[in-house]
Design a protein around this motif. Structure first.
Motif, mmCIF file in Angstrom:
data_model
loop_
_atom_site.group_PDB
_atom_site.id
_atom_site.type_symbol
_atom_site.label_atom_id
_atom_site.label_comp_id
_atom_site.label_asym_id
_atom_site.label_seq_id
_atom_site.Cartn_x
_atom_site.Cartn_y
_atom_site.Cartn_z
ATOM 1 N N LEU A 161 52.010 10.465 -66.018
ATOM 2 C CA LEU A 161 53.255 10.668 -65.271
ATOM 3 C C LEU A 161 54.277 11.403 -66.128
ATOM 4 C CD1 LEU A 161 54.813 10.033 -62.627
ATOM 5 C CD2 LEU A 161 55.651 7.969 -63.761
ATOM 6 N N THR A 162 54.293 11.105 -67.425
ATOM 7 C CA THR A 162 55.185 11.812 -68.343
ATOM 8 C C THR A 162 54.857 13.297 -68.391
ATOM 9 O OG1 THR A 162 55.373 9.792 -69.679
ATOM 10 C CG2 THR A 162 56.052 11.863 -70.701
ATOM 11 N N VAL A 163 53.564 13.608 -68.409
ATOM 12 C CA VAL A 163 53.134 15.010 -68.418
ATOM 13 C C VAL A 163 53.436 15.676 -67.076
ATOM 14 C CG1 VAL A 163 51.115 16.516 -68.604
ATOM 15 C CG2 VAL A 163 51.357 14.560 -70.147
ATOM 16 N N LEU A 164 53.343 14.896 -65.993
ATOM 17 C CA LEU A 164 53.575 15.452 -64.660
ATOM 18 C C LEU A 164 55.014 15.895 -64.461
ATOM 19 C CD1 LEU A 164 52.439 15.975 -61.774
ATOM 20 C CD2 LEU A 164 53.183 13.645 -61.196
ATOM 21 N N GLY A 165 55.970 15.279 -65.167
ATOM 22 C CA GLY A 165 57.379 15.609 -64.981
ATOM 23 C C GLY A 165 57.678 17.095 -65.073
ATOM 24 N N PRO A 166 57.425 17.740 -66.224
ATOM 25 C CA PRO A 166 57.672 19.190 -66.298
ATOM 26 C C PRO A 166 56.738 19.996 -65.402
ATOM 27 C CG PRO A 166 56.627 18.377 -68.309
ATOM 28 C CD PRO A 166 57.023 17.180 -67.518
ATOM 29 N N ALA A 167 55.532 19.472 -65.146
ATOM 30 C CA ALA A 167 54.609 20.192 -64.262
ATOM 31 C C ALA A 167 55.153 20.258 -62.840
ATOM 32 C CB ALA A 167 53.235 19.522 -64.277
ATOM 33 N N LEU A 168 55.884 19.229 -62.416
ATOM 34 C CA LEU A 168 56.479 19.249 -61.085
ATOM 35 C C LEU A 168 57.513 20.361 -60.956
ATOM 36 C CD1 LEU A 168 57.013 15.460 -60.236
ATOM 37 C CD2 LEU A 168 55.372 17.031 -59.206
ATOM 38 N N VAL A 169 58.261 20.580 -62.019
ATOM 39 C CA VAL A 169 59.256 21.658 -61.998
ATOM 40 C C VAL A 169 58.565 23.004 -61.818
ATOM 41 C CG1 VAL A 169 61.070 22.811 -63.302
ATOM 42 C CG2 VAL A 169 60.831 20.318 -63.430
ATOM 43 N N VAL A 170 57.480 23.203 -62.567
ATOM 44 C CA VAL A 170 56.716 24.454 -62.448
ATOM 45 C C VAL A 170 56.112 24.586 -61.052
ATOM 46 C CG1 VAL A 170 54.746 25.742 -63.347
ATOM 47 C CG2 VAL A 170 56.230 24.491 -64.916
ATOM 48 N N MET A 171 55.606 23.487 -60.509
ATOM 49 C CA MET A 171 55.017 23.502 -59.174
ATOM 50 C C MET A 171 56.055 23.895 -58.119
ATOM 51 S SD MET A 171 53.226 20.318 -57.128
ATOM 52 C CE MET A 171 54.826 19.565 -56.750
ATOM 53 N N CYS A 172 57.244 23.349 -58.222
ATOM 54 C CA CYS A 172 58.299 23.680 -57.257
ATOM 55 C C CYS A 172 58.737 25.135 -57.391
ATOM 56 C CB CYS A 172 59.494 22.745 -57.457
ATOM 57 S SG CYS A 172 59.168 21.011 -57.060
ATOM 58 N N VAL A 173 58.838 25.620 -58.621
ATOM 59 C CA VAL A 173 59.249 27.010 -58.833
ATOM 60 C C VAL A 173 58.216 27.969 -58.270
ATOM 61 C CG1 VAL A 173 59.696 28.764 -60.594
ATOM 62 C CG2 VAL A 173 60.679 26.473 -60.832
ATOM 63 N N ILE A 174 56.935 27.713 -58.543
ATOM 64 C CA ILE A 174 55.875 28.586 -58.022
ATOM 65 C C ILE A 174 55.865 28.561 -56.503
ATOM 66 C CG2 ILE A 174 53.375 28.929 -57.902
ATOM 67 C CD1 ILE A 174 53.173 27.902 -60.745
ATOM 68 N N SER A 175 56.014 27.388 -55.924
ATOM 69 C CA SER A 175 56.002 27.276 -54.464
ATOM 70 C C SER A 175 57.164 28.053 -53.851
ATOM 71 C CB SER A 175 56.069 25.800 -54.052
ATOM 72 O OG SER A 175 54.956 25.084 -54.551
ATOM 73 N N TYR A 176 58.332 27.924 -54.467
ATOM 74 C CA TYR A 176 59.506 28.612 -53.926
ATOM 75 C C TYR A 176 59.373 30.125 -54.063
ATOM 76 C CZ TYR A 176 64.336 30.143 -53.397
ATOM 77 O OH TYR A 176 65.470 30.800 -53.000
ATOM 78 N N LEU A 177 58.946 30.601 -55.229
ATOM 79 C CA LEU A 177 58.823 32.036 -55.460
ATOM 80 C C LEU A 177 57.725 32.666 -54.616
ATOM 81 C CD1 LEU A 177 59.314 32.252 -59.339
ATOM 82 C CD2 LEU A 177 61.000 32.677 -57.521
ATOM 83 N N SER A 178 56.694 31.887 -54.292
ATOM 84 C CA SER A 178 55.607 32.438 -53.471
ATOM 85 C C SER A 178 56.103 32.801 -52.071
ATOM 86 C CB SER A 178 54.464 31.423 -53.365
ATOM 87 O OG SER A 178 54.871 30.263 -52.645
ATOM 88 N N GLY A 179 57.191 32.177 -51.635
ATOM 89 C CA GLY A 179 57.729 32.474 -50.316
ATOM 90 C C GLY A 179 58.331 33.858 -50.201
ATOM 91 N N PHE A 180 58.574 34.530 -51.333
ATOM 92 C CA PHE A 180 59.113 35.880 -51.301
ATOM 93 C C PHE A 180 58.031 36.954 -51.187
ATOM 94 C CE2 PHE A 180 62.445 33.374 -53.326
ATOM 95 C CZ PHE A 180 63.569 33.828 -52.660
ATOM 96 N N LEU A 181 56.776 36.552 -51.292
ATOM 97 C CA LEU A 181 55.686 37.512 -51.138
ATOM 98 C C LEU A 181 55.492 37.833 -49.658
ATOM 99 C CD1 LEU A 181 53.105 35.993 -53.671
ATOM 100 C CD2 LEU A 181 54.680 37.905 -54.038
#
Length: 315
Positions: A161-181
């Motif tokens: 869960l500790t490792v997942l914390g920063p990974a969630l930020v990356v996951m949200c950023v990728i998901s949001y940026l993919s919407g501009f494609l």
């Protein structure tokens, strides 16, 4: 005439009988007065909970140190905790999203859909494997120190869960940026993104319960450790990580079983919190199932693990 006094022979001291020295009443009094506990005996459930709570600081420190030391010997260090899921998700997006186009039916943003599924399933998979290895990789600690063994699987999942914390930020950023494609649907930031936190907490509780179970089973039968990766691969395809479960539900009459199985439910909750997919709208029924699965697996898993407490490190 010299008077010689006879030498006095020392009378040997006869120890009292053992049954009087270790009388049950005396033993009980000594145990009660000194707070002694039997070693290698499973404590009662209430006492077991109290011991775990008293070691909460140790669990936290152990989890953080485990998460930090995982990639300590590499050049990039902790950056690998972000690079690994990104590479993994990129492979699935390339093969299943673009080449096979397996997610196009009913999915507007295939990139975000697969990225969320891969990131979250990877957390669950690593949590289960951490529980499976929690006892066997710490046998020296288990055999030499007296402590509630549930500390180990709890700390293992908490490390993930500790490792997942920063990974969630990356996951949200990728998901949001993919919407501009131009090939992907929009991903808007809205209030329901806050639902991501309770969804992750429920999945963490559920994963801890699963870790308890596999820790007990692998400790009893180490061969199961070799079967777990194959089972997790099957579960990945049966949970809609790279394709929508709507396809399975619509084709097979028993598809609802896969739709409401725990891992698929938590993937649904996370996707409904982040994505604007018509097939993954916020659903009260799914949240209810998420709570039920988390409570059920955590309670059953804890009881399964606790029932074998006195056997760990001895089999």
């Amino acid at each position: 005439m010299t008077n010689v006094e006879p030498e006095l022979e020392a009378t040997p001291t006869v120890p009292p009988p053992l049954e009087r020295t270790f009388a049950p009443a005396a033993v009980e009094t000594a145990v009660r007065d000194n707070g002694l506990e039997a070693i290698g005996v499973r404590p009662r459930l209430g006492a077991y909970f109290r011991e775990l709570w008293e070691r909460r600081s140790f669990i936290r420190v152990m989890a953080v140190s485990k998460a930090y030391s995982e990639n300590q010997g590499t050049y990039l260090g902790q950056v690998w905790t972000l690079i690994s899921p990104i590479i993994n998700a990129s492979v699935y997006v390339l093969i299943f999203g673009f080449l096979l186009q397996i997610g196009r039916q009913g999915i507007e943003n295939t990139i975000a859909f697969i990225v969320v599924g891969v990131f979250m399933f990877r957390f669950f998979e690593r949590s289960v494997m951490a529980g499976a290895h929690s006892l066997n990789k710490n046998l020296n600690l288990v055999r030499s120190v007296q402590f509630p063994r549930a500390v180990l699987p709890i700390a293992g999942v908490l490390a993930e869960l500790t490792v997942l914390g920063p990974a969630l930020v990356v996951m949200c950023v990728i998901s949001y940026l993919s919407g501009f494609l131009p090939i992907a649907g929009k991903v808007t930031i809205d209030w329901y993104w806050l639902l991501l936190f309770p969804a992750v907490i429920l999945m963490w509780i559920f994963s801890t319960g699963c870790a308890f179970m596999v820790a007990r089973w692998v400790a009893m039968t180490p061969d199961l450790d070799n079967l777990l990766p194959h089972f997790m691969r099957i579960l990945m395809y049966a949970s809609g990580v790279i394709f929508s479960m709507e396809r399975v539900v619509g084709v097979f009459s028993w598809g609802w079983i896969l739709e409401y199985q725990p891992v698929a439910v938590y993937l649904y909750l996370v996707r409904s919190s982040l994505l604007n997919e018509p097939a993954y709208t916020p659903d009260a029924t799914m949240w209810l199932f998420g709570v039920i699965w988390a409570v059920l697996f955590s309670v059953i898993g804890f009881l399964v693990f606790w029932s074998g407490e006195e056997r760990y490190g001895r089999d």
